[in-house]
Design a protein around this motif. Structure first.
Motif, PDB file in Angstrom:
ATOM      1  N   GLY A 146       5.997   9.235   5.259  1.00 16.35           N
ATOM      2  CA  GLY A 146       5.864   7.802   5.028  1.00 16.35           C
ATOM      3  C   GLY A 146       4.431   7.318   5.028  1.00 16.35           C
ATOM      4  N   ALA A 147       4.285   5.994   5.077  1.00 15.01           N
ATOM      5  CA  ALA A 147       3.002   5.322   4.830  1.00 15.01           C
ATOM      6  C   ALA A 147       1.874   5.832   5.719  1.00 15.01           C
ATOM      7  CB  ALA A 147       3.171   3.815   4.994  1.00 15.01           C
ATOM      8  N   GLU A 148       2.179   6.145   6.968  1.00 13.37           N
ATOM      9  CA  GLU A 148       1.112   6.558   7.889  1.00 13.37           C
ATOM     10  C   GLU A 148       0.453   7.864   7.454  1.00 13.37           C
ATOM     11  OE1 GLU A 148       1.900   6.478  12.155  1.00 13.37           O
ATOM     12  OE2 GLU A 148       3.269   4.811  11.790  1.00 13.37           O
ATOM     13  N   GLU A 149       1.217   8.725   6.808  1.00  9.80           N
ATOM     14  CA  GLU A 149       0.636   9.989   6.333  1.00  9.80           C
ATOM     15  C   GLU A 149       0.168   9.881   4.881  1.00  9.80           C
ATOM     16  OE1 GLU A 149       2.749  13.298   9.221  1.00  9.80           O
ATOM     17  OE2 GLU A 149       3.258  13.322   7.097  1.00  9.80           O
ATOM     18  N   MET A 150       0.317   8.678   4.288  1.00  7.80           N
ATOM     19  CA  MET A 150      -0.036   8.491   2.880  1.00  7.80           C
ATOM     20  C   MET A 150      -1.161   7.469   2.730  1.00  7.80           C
ATOM     21  SD  MET A 150       3.805   8.662   1.221  1.00  7.80           S
ATOM     22  CE  MET A 150       3.255   8.741  -0.501  1.00  7.80           C
ATOM     23  N   ALA A 151      -1.997   7.381   3.735  1.00  5.42           N
ATOM     24  CA  ALA A 151      -3.148   6.467   3.701  1.00  5.42           C
ATOM     25  C   ALA A 151      -2.713   5.042   3.368  1.00  5.42           C
ATOM     26  CB  ALA A 151      -4.206   6.976   2.705  1.00  5.42           C
ATOM     27  N   GLY A 152      -1.455   4.714   3.703  1.00 11.84           N
ATOM     28  CA  GLY A 152      -0.938   3.377   3.439  1.00 11.84           C
ATOM     29  C   GLY A 152      -0.691   3.086   1.968  1.00 11.84           C
ATOM     30  N   GLY A 203       1.581   4.554  -0.104  1.00 15.17           N
ATOM     31  CA  GLY A 203       2.957   4.725  -0.556  1.00 15.17           C
ATOM     32  C   GLY A 203       3.843   4.910   0.646  1.00 15.17           C
ATOM     33  N   ARG A 204       5.132   5.121   0.395  1.00 16.26           N
ATOM     34  CA  ARG A 204       6.039   5.234   1.537  1.00 16.26           C
ATOM     35  C   ARG A 204       6.954   6.452   1.480  1.00 16.26           C
ATOM     36  NH1 ARG A 204      11.024   3.738  -0.092  1.00 16.26           N
ATOM     37  NH2 ARG A 204      11.216   2.350  -1.881  1.00 16.26           N
ATOM     38  N   LEU A 205       6.875   7.237   0.402  1.00 18.66           N
ATOM     39  CA  LEU A 205       7.793   8.367   0.281  1.00 18.66           C
ATOM     40  C   LEU A 205       7.200   9.464  -0.587  1.00 18.66           C
ATOM     41  CD1 LEU A 205      11.618   8.068  -0.382  1.00 18.66           C
ATOM     42  CD2 LEU A 205      10.243   9.553  -1.826  1.00 18.66           C
ATOM     43  N   PHE A 206       7.259  10.698  -0.086  1.00 23.06           N
ATOM     44  CA  PHE A 206       6.849  11.887  -0.845  1.00 23.06           C
ATOM     45  C   PHE A 206       7.790  12.987  -0.377  1.00 23.06           C
ATOM     46  CE2 PHE A 206       3.196  15.155  -1.613  1.00 23.06           C
ATOM     47  CZ  PHE A 206       3.655  15.405  -2.891  1.00 23.06           C
ATOM     48  N   ASN A 207       8.857  13.187  -1.136  1.00 23.09           N
ATOM     49  CA  ASN A 207       9.957  14.065  -0.728  1.00 23.09           C
ATOM     50  C   ASN A 207      10.250  15.152  -1.754  1.00 23.09           C
ATOM     51  OD1 ASN A 207      10.430  12.416   1.491  1.00 23.09           O
ATOM     52  ND2 ASN A 207      12.354  11.549   0.723  1.00 23.09           N
ATOM     53  N   VAL A 265       6.918   7.701  -4.066  1.00 24.58           N
ATOM     54  CA  VAL A 265       6.931   6.234  -4.147  1.00 24.58           C
ATOM     55  C   VAL A 265       5.578   5.706  -3.693  1.00 24.58           C
ATOM     56  CG1 VAL A 265       7.950   4.090  -3.295  1.00 24.58           C
ATOM     57  CG2 VAL A 265       9.426   6.058  -3.749  1.00 24.58           C
ATOM     58  N   LEU A 266       4.898   5.022  -4.617  1.00 21.96           N
ATOM     59  CA  LEU A 266       3.613   4.382  -4.317  1.00 21.96           C
ATOM     60  C   LEU A 266       3.781   2.872  -4.370  1.00 21.96           C
ATOM     61  CD1 LEU A 266       1.247   6.594  -6.534  1.00 21.96           C
ATOM     62  CD2 LEU A 266       1.613   6.762  -4.050  1.00 21.96           C
ATOM     63  N   TYR A 267       3.073   2.168  -3.497  1.00 22.02           N
ATOM     64  CA  TYR A 267       3.104   0.704  -3.526  1.00 22.02           C
ATOM     65  C   TYR A 267       2.382   0.196  -4.772  1.00 22.02           C
ATOM     66  CZ  TYR A 267       4.462   1.115   1.390  1.00 22.02           C
ATOM     67  OH  TYR A 267       5.106   1.432   2.561  1.00 22.02           O
ATOM     68  N   THR A 268       2.864  -0.916  -5.297  1.00 25.00           N
ATOM     69  CA  THR A 268       2.214  -1.505  -6.475  1.00 25.00           C
ATOM     70  C   THR A 268       1.406  -2.741  -6.092  1.00 25.00           C
ATOM     71  OG1 THR A 268       4.298  -2.639  -6.932  1.00 25.00           O
ATOM     72  CG2 THR A 268       3.852  -0.643  -8.172  1.00 25.00           C
ATOM     73  N   GLY A 322      -3.124   2.686  -9.160  1.00 21.83           N
ATOM     74  CA  GLY A 322      -4.456   2.616  -8.574  1.00 21.83           C
ATOM     75  C   GLY A 322      -4.544   3.187  -7.167  1.00 21.83           C
ATOM     76  N   LYS A 323      -3.470   3.830  -6.703  1.00 17.11           N
ATOM     77  CA  LYS A 323      -3.411   4.285  -5.306  1.00 17.11           C
ATOM     78  C   LYS A 323      -3.920   5.717  -5.102  1.00 17.11           C
ATOM     79  CE  LYS A 323      -1.620   0.464  -3.741  1.00 17.11           C
ATOM     80  NZ  LYS A 323      -1.613  -0.331  -4.996  1.00 17.11           N
ATOM     81  N   GLY A 324      -4.090   6.431  -6.191  1.00 14.16           N
ATOM     82  CA  GLY A 324      -4.550   7.806  -6.097  1.00 14.16           C
ATOM     83  C   GLY A 324      -5.098   8.224  -7.443  1.00 14.16           C
TER      84      GLY A 324
END
Lengths: 118, 118
Positions: free
Chosen positions: A32-38, A40-44, A114-117, B38-40
């Motif tokens: 989640g976000a804490e491991e994704m530098a804020g 995004g929220r999902l890398f599965n 999933v990356l935040y927009t 723009g996140k990565g």
């Protein structure tokens, strides 16, 4: 801080996805976000057995990419049905929807990001 | 806008990585920052043949995750050598370095994700 997380130590979650058939096996590459530098929220690494699906859902405030590793999926690309196989990439942006269902005998394996927009 | 990009239409780049041995096959899942909200700047399926490597480099302003799909790699986790295999995840943060070399007969296949940390 750098880290190596072994396969045996991955967090693996089995869950029904948006009310869809069966359960997805979600192997969490990053937690989640804490491991994704804020950013995004999902890398599965997601595994769907035959007939299992991620039911239709719309993204709000984020975008999602599926990259297919193995198997075949029936995919709704924001309402347009198509089929996905190994090496295919599918992307939905903020405000768009998708769904995917495993239609092969072998499991459908997908990398999901999933990356935040905002 | 949503999209489906077929395997046959993926951008594939062969390049020497930071002066390392051989060339990496970089199959670009997303084409950099514009496709990543723009996140990565990088989301690749990278393939290293036996002996090929991504030589040592330090990340500045971003972090990188490797998720191993196939094969085995000799990996420097910010200076500490270890071996990676299928399902293993390796992460380096801003200011940290890493390298990876394929040490298996079969190619080393990795999903690589670079997210900005700023």
């Amino acid at each position: 801080m750098s880290m190596v997380r072994r396969s045996a130590d991955m967090l693996v979650e089995f869950r029904q996805m948006f009310g869809g058939a069966g359960e997805a096996e979600n192997r969490r590459i990053l937690l989640g976000a804490e491991e994704m530098a804020g950013k995004g929220r999902l890398f599965n690494h997601m595994i769907l057995r035959t007939g299992c699906e991620v039911a239709w859902h719309i993204h709000h405030g984020d975008c999602e990419t599926y990259y297919v590793l193995k198997g075949r999926g029936a995919y709704s690309d924001n309402g347009v049905m198509t089929e996905l196989g190994p090496g295919d990439t599918a992307f939905v942006n903020d405000g768009e929807g998708h769904s995917i269902r495993c239609i092969s005998e072998e499991p459908l394996e997908v990398i999901a990001l999933v990356l935040y927009t905002a």
